[in-house]
Design a protein around this motif. Structure first.
Motif, mmCIF file in Angstrom:
data_model
loop_
_atom_site.group_PDB
_atom_site.id
_atom_site.type_symbol
_atom_site.label_atom_id
_atom_site.label_comp_id
_atom_site.label_asym_id
_atom_site.label_seq_id
_atom_site.Cartn_x
_atom_site.Cartn_y
_atom_site.Cartn_z
ATOM 1 N N ARG A 126 0.880 -1.295 0.008
ATOM 2 C CA ARG A 126 -0.166 -0.026 -0.031
ATOM 3 C C ARG A 126 0.753 1.230 0.075
ATOM 4 O O ARG A 126 1.767 1.272 0.735
ATOM 5 N N GLY A 129 -1.811 7.764 -0.637
ATOM 6 C CA GLY A 129 -2.117 8.631 -1.980
ATOM 7 C C GLY A 129 -2.224 10.046 -1.296
ATOM 8 O O GLY A 129 -1.357 10.262 -0.313
ATOM 9 N N ARG A 136 -3.321 3.497 -1.975
ATOM 10 C CA ARG A 136 -3.386 2.840 -3.113
ATOM 11 C C ARG A 136 -2.740 1.379 -3.147
ATOM 12 O O ARG A 136 -1.630 1.468 -2.654
#
Lengths: 195, 332
Positions: A126, A129, A136
């Motif tokens: 991960r 963002g 994301r």
């Protein structure tokens, strides 16, 4: 921070493969009136080799940076000192959620040490963002022709163990020839000797 | 996977070229050519042979050209879908074989699906319930399938299919649909006739596959990782499907390259008995009469199936079992 690239030799080999495939497939496609099934076949092959050529171009300029915090990739055409680079991607080791190490080769190379096969490392995780946005998913994939591939695998395996990530049996099996044993109790992955 | 797929496709091209060259050499190996065989037959029947006409035909068919030129013309035609000219039928090979290649492919594919669909559940059941009544019964049926000659089963099934369902004897469709354009009624006629050859050709393969799958799975089920998985409380179905079954079916996936052509060439006898419109009987006739382009096309079709089958099995193996093995073939 250590930087790695795909060596010119391996990229050149892929360029030759892409060129050979495109010349054959596209050449025959352009020779004239072909039956529909032959045209579809060569059309599909042209697309496949075209995608492979694009991937090879990207790989030629790919720069992989590795340090204790994470791994980053950047497509940097031109001079590494002055070029800004495109498609940056970063994965912090503490955000690692998955690791897969696969071996691809013919049946003959499966049975022969140092055969024509190659390994592929896929890391997922991960990445934060922009502010307020959800994290994301980031996926990175490297082949064993990359310089420093064993070092990247070793570092990723270490992170996977620290994060207590489930490693599938195939990955564990493929790690052993690289001297990495995930069943080691603690600390750095320990080397295992080959029989 | 993209890199691996591209590499495998690129190795297929020289392989197919080498095979095509060998096939062309082999079909030219018997002394003489189609015309000389024809002349000998005509002279044997007391017919006069005009040498000028023979020379004209030799030029017309390209038999007077050098070997390599004939080969180059044939191969370049093959990749463009032009299979050459059949001397015996006086027609392009494409027209002679018509739907035979497709029908052969349909029969082979349906047989493979039938074999897998029947063998896998039975093989798994036999391994999981080893030495149960069901295992003994299914093993007995499997041995019967292995022992029954295909042509005998074909004759029996033809008789009962006609008696019970009114299916016309022989062929892959009702005679009225032969050489007719494709319609839904023609397709349904093929489906109505298809099950007989599929069962006949598939039965022996099914029985053999049940035995092999049972043995492979029994080996895997006794390994320590399965015991560990059970001890950790995984459901029996998950324990079975996740690893042992994947390992047990590896040999079958590696075998796809051999299965496709074996089904086609191995079914020649059944095709003759059932009067199937497949490639087998026509290939035999083409080889006898030295109809080189027709025979070459069939052989190239079978060789291509081997190469494509090996390609598919390599891709499937790369997905199912992408492990490296150290020297000696042992998985580490």
């Amino acid at each position: 921070m250590t930087r790695y690239r795909y060596p010119l030799k391996s990229v050149l080999g892929d360029y030759l493969r892409a060129a050979a495939g495109l010349i054959i497939a596209l050449g025959l496609l352009l020779t004239g009136a072909l039956p529909w099934f032959v045209a579809v076949l060569f059309g599909a092959l042209t697309i496949l080799f075209g995608l492979f050529a694009l991937r090879t171009v990207k790989r030629q300029y790919l720069e992989v940076s590795l340090d204790d915090q994470g791994i980053a990739t950047l497509v940097r055409p031109g001079d590494p000192e002055t070029s800004k680079g495109r498609f940056p991607s970063y994965l912090a080791w503490q955000e690692l959620t998955g690791m897969k190490l696969r071996y691809f080769g013919s049946r003959r190379s499966h049975k022969k040490e140092g055969g024509s096969g190659f390994m592929q490392l896929t890391l997922t995780g991960r990445t934060a963002g922009p502010a307020g946005a959800n994290n994301r998913k980031t996926t990175m994939s490297f082949e064993s022709s990359l310089e420093g591939f064993p070092a990247i695998v070793r570092r990723a395996a270490e992170a996977a163990r620290k994060q207590d990530i489930n490693i599938d049996a195939t990955t564990a099996s493929n790690l052993r020839p690289l001297g990495i044993d995930l069943n080691a109790d603690a600390g750095r992955p320990r080397s295992v000797s080959r029989p | 996977m993209l890199g691996y797929t591209v590499r495998r496709i690129l190795t297929m091209i020289p392989t197919l070229l080498a095979i095509s060259f060998i096939i062309f050499v082999i079909i030219q190996l018997p002394p003489g050519d189609f015309l000389e065989t024809e002349i000998a037959e005509m002279q044997a029947q007391g017919e006069a042979v005009d040498p000028e006409k023979i020379e004209y035909l030799r030029r017309e068919y390209g038999l007077d050209k050098p070997f390599l030129e004939q080969y180059a013309v044939w191969v370049f035609g093959l990749v463009q879908g032009d299979l050459g000219f059949s001397f015996e039928h006086q027609l392009p090979v494409n027209e002679v074989i018509g739907d035979r290649l497709w029908l052969t492919f349909v029969v082979a594919l349906a047989t493979i699906l039938f074999t897998y669909a029947v063998a896998f559940p039975i093989g798994i059941y036999s391994a999981v319930r080893q030495y149960s009544v069901g295992d003994y019964v299914l093993t007995f049926i499997g041995f019967l399938g292995l022992a029954t000659p295909n042509f005998l089963l074909a004759l029996v099934l033809l008789y009962f299919a006609n008696l019970w369902f009114g299916t016309s004897i022989g062929g892959l469709m009702d005679p009225k649909y032969v050489d007719h354009p494709w319609t839904w009624s023609k397709v349904s006629s093929i489906l109505e006739h298809l099950w007989i050859p599929v069962i006949v050709i598939g039965t022996s393969g099914t029985a053999a596959m049940i035995r092999r799958l049972r043995a492979n799975l029994l080996d895997e089920l006794q390994k320590q990782y399965v015991i560990t998985a059970r001890a950790k409380g995984l459901s029996p179905l998950k324990v079975l499907l996740k690893y042992p079954l994947r390992m047990a079916i590896n040999p079958f996936i590696a075998d796809i390259g051999n299965v496709l052509p074996q089904l086609i060439s191995g079914a020649v006898l059944v095709s003759v008995v059932l009067s199937l419109e497949t490639t087998g009987p026509m290939l035999v006739r083409a080889l006898q009469s030295q109809d080189m382009y027709l025979a070459g096309s069939f052989l190239m079709f079978e060789a291509s199936l081997v190469v494509i089958g090996v390609f598919i099995s390599d891709l499937a193996l790369a997905v199912l079992d992408p492990r490296i093995r150290l020297a000696g073939g042992a998985t580490k």
